[in-house]
Write a protein that holds these residues in place. Sequence first.
Motif, PDB file in Angstrom:
ATOM      1  N   ARG A   9     -12.457 -10.507  18.569  1.00  0.00           N
ATOM      2  CA  ARG A   9     -12.156  -9.668  19.722  1.00  0.00           C
ATOM      3  C   ARG A   9     -13.041 -10.062  20.895  1.00  0.00           C
ATOM      4  N   ASP A  10     -12.493 -10.037  22.094  1.00  0.00           N
ATOM      5  CA  ASP A  10     -13.294 -10.277  23.286  1.00  0.00           C
ATOM      6  C   ASP A  10     -14.051  -8.979  23.599  1.00  0.00           C
ATOM      7  N   LYS A  12     -15.565  -7.938  26.132  1.00  0.00           N
ATOM      8  CA  LYS A  12     -15.306  -7.391  27.464  1.00  0.00           C
ATOM      9  C   LYS A  12     -13.973  -6.658  27.536  1.00  0.00           C
ATOM     10  N   GLU A  13     -13.120  -6.900  26.537  1.00  0.00           N
ATOM     11  CA  GLU A  13     -11.817  -6.235  26.516  1.00  0.00           C
ATOM     12  C   GLU A  13     -11.723  -5.216  25.382  1.00  0.00           C
TER      13      GLU A  13
END
Length: 318
Positions: A9-10, A12-13
């Motif tokens: 998973r990113d 920042k997102e």
Amino acid sequence: MNAFTSVRRDPKETHVAVLHGGISAEREVSLASGGQVIAALREFGYRVTPIDAGADLAATITALRAAAPDVVFNALHGRFGEDGCIQGVLDWMGLPYTHSGVRASALAMDKVAAKAVFRAAGLPVTPHKVVDMEELEAGDPMPRPYVVKPVNEGSSVGVHILRSGDNRRAEIARGWTFGQALVEEFIPGREITVGVMGDRALAVTDILAEAGEFYDYESKYAEGGSRHVIPAAIDPSVYAKAMEVAVAAHQALGCRGATRSDFRYDDTQGEPGRLILLEVNTQPGLTPTSLLPEQAAHQGIGFPALCAWMVEQAAHGP
């Protein structure tokens, strides 16, 4: 970054709600764990919403709905936080969360049920029995020394060791507030522990309590309450066996994410000695004095990376 810490998973997102506090006897420990986790996840780049899970469950659900997180980091400890209760709520809401699911959490928190699972899996457990307080007040339920502990508490809350000549038995029984008690043979020697991430054991830590006669609540959480030796200086075959049993216990209960298995190691007659599995903690402490982060660091995994790995492992279901 190694195989333990790869993140899909990113950050920042990804929006993470951190549940901490709770209403168990371990509320202060959970607040400490939660504070550490919140700072670490923000450092890693996640958007974080802290939620103090208090006595009003409806308020906690409302806060979770308002936050609408991608993942819930469960930093709760003790009853209602690690016994399957909050896990069931999060499953109902369809929210992925860190650590183990309902079934494994409930099994691990119930020390009697967990021992039955361990015994069926061929893992080493100590002789024990469940007693009512009337039985304990009337006499010794097994030869001394033995340990009296709540069936469903963590962090060594309510644990007593009764040795020969100790006259506290009736007093303990009359002041008991935890329902039935688990009474088990006291194993002399060392307290050791093994953290597990996924399907791999991290290390064996030898715990030397400085603040009490065993690794009790004060030893766990007071500054200077205990000294941790990592890796434990024990017989290599026992070290390897402890790592193996910790993973086997994690798998036997159906755990996911990170756990910590606690053992007694009786080396009083020399090594190799007798290794006994006590319990599996499905919500290991994440405070400045906690063992799992220390073992992760020993493997080169910093605290923010450890928390990020836990977020990555988040799921819902059994």
